[in-house]
Design a protein around this motif. Structure first.
Motif, short mmCIF file in Angstrom:
data_model
loop_
_atom_site.label_atom_id
_atom_site.label_comp_id
_atom_site.label_asym_id
_atom_site.label_seq_id
_atom_site.Cartn_x
_atom_site.Cartn_y
_atom_site.Cartn_z
N ARG A 21 0.75 -1.34 0.00
CA ARG A 21 0.03 -0.05 -0.12
C ARG A 21 0.56 1.15 0.16
O ARG A 21 0.65 2.27 -0.61
N HIS A 22 1.78 1.39 0.68
CA HIS A 22 2.70 2.27 0.16
C HIS A 22 4.98 2.25 -0.03
O HIS A 22 4.66 2.97 -0.49
N ASN A 23 4.15 1.74 -1.57
CA ASN A 23 4.75 1.53 -3.01
C ASN A 23 5.85 0.85 -2.53
O ASN A 23 6.96 1.36 -3.01
N THR A 24 6.45 0.36 -1.38
CA THR A 24 7.30 -0.07 -1.21
C THR A 24 8.05 -1.15 -2.11
O THR A 24 9.45 -1.50 -2.20
N MET A 25 7.23 -2.24 -2.50
CA MET A 25 7.04 -3.84 -2.56
C MET A 25 5.50 -4.17 -3.86
O MET A 25 4.71 -3.25 -3.26
N GLY A 26 6.14 -4.67 -4.49
CA GLY A 26 5.15 -4.98 -4.75
C GLY A 26 4.26 -6.43 -4.27
O GLY A 26 4.66 -6.23 -3.36
N VAL A 27 3.35 -6.27 -4.85
CA VAL A 27 1.95 -7.35 -4.70
C VAL A 27 2.18 -8.91 -4.60
O VAL A 27 1.63 -9.68 -3.21
#
Length: 282
Positions: free
Chosen positions: A172-178
């Motif tokens: 959610r905080h765009n530090t890792m992919g899903v």
């Protein structure tokens, strides 16, 4: 003060903490696009009332802090450790929140920790609700012939759920992919099914273990469905919209409930196992 008199304040603290998590998730979703959606200006603020939500978030945080400190001060020795642990988590999470306000927005890593500590706090507060309940003050019903792997699952399941919440917060905080969030979800789901189903099958008449296991399985099922729903909406739409925000907030809330339910089952399981061991002298 006796534990039974602290039961209602513990419940109020748990409700306030859950509302705080909801406000935080709603605030995050309302001020920037969710991962996988457009970053166009129209997608950044798909909902009105962000300032009011932020104000509510601050008020709820203050109330959680006040109730946590008050509960810790009047707590009995039996629950003093989890009560002050809750206070410590509130302080650390509040410091992260203040850092975000001072800087305009939390850094991605700070945001992940801020989002992770709140569900852990809720799980600790839920344990306080359990410790102050009549269920806990009554003598424990022994759990005989425990399958040894269940003792390990009672520890592993909450740990994997914390990891799962951390991976979700990182996404959610765009530090890792899903990808890692989905992969760990499948592993965590398998562990929960093993733990919950084995407890239900081995202790179908146990007054505390069976209801706690069923509760964990039901909440987990809802969480999995919400995760699938969020993923499908992300595939269908290109911008953050109200449906995606609602599903995402519910997914965050149910994640916190799943962790809390796993902690409750683990505590009940270890207590019943200890009662059985005391009877046999092992």
């Amino acid at each position: 003060m006796t534990n039974s008199r602290l039961h209602l304040p513990a419940i109020i603290l748990a409700i306030l903490t859950l509302l705080l998590i909801a406000a935080g998730a709603l605030l995050t979703s309302g001020i920037r696009p969710l991962p996988g959606t457009s970053s166009a200006p129209a997608a950044v603020t798909p909902m009105t009332g962000a300032e009011q939500i932020e104000q509510a978030h601050r008020i709820l945080a203050a109330l959680v802090g006040i109730f946590a400190v008050g509960l810790a001060i009047v707590s009995s020795p039996e629950i003093r450790l989890p009560a002050w642990t809750a206070v410590g988590l509130v302080i650390v999470d509040a410091l992260l929140g203040f850092q975000g306000e001072a800087g305009g927005m939390l850094s991605p890593v700070g945001g992940v920790f801020h989002a992770l500590l709140a569900p852990v706090l809720f799980a600790v507060v839920t344990s306080l609700v359990l410790f102050t309940s009549r269920n806990w003050t009554d003598p424990a019903v022994p759990a005989q012939d425990i399958w040894p792997p269940l003792n390990k699952l009672a520890i592993i399941v909450p740990v994997f759920l914390i990891l799962q919440i951390a991976l979700g917060a990182a996404f959610r905080h765009n530090t890792m992919g899903v990808f890692w969030h989905i992969l760990n979800a499948m592993v965590t789901l398998l562990l929960i099914l093993m733990f919950g189903i084995c407890v239900v099958r081995q202790y179908p008449e146990h007054p505390t273990l069976r209801p706690s296991a069923v509760q964990l399985l039901v909440i987990t099922g809802v969480q999995v469905l919400l995760g699938f729903a969020a993923f499908l909406v992300l595939l269908i739409v290109s911008q953050t919209n109200m449906a995606l925000i609602v599903i995402s907030v519910l997914h965050v809330l149910t994640g916190s409930l799943t962790l809390a339910a796993s902690v409750v089952l683990s505590l009940q399981f270890r207590r019943s196992g200890a009662a059985a061991a005391s009877l046999t002298g092992h």
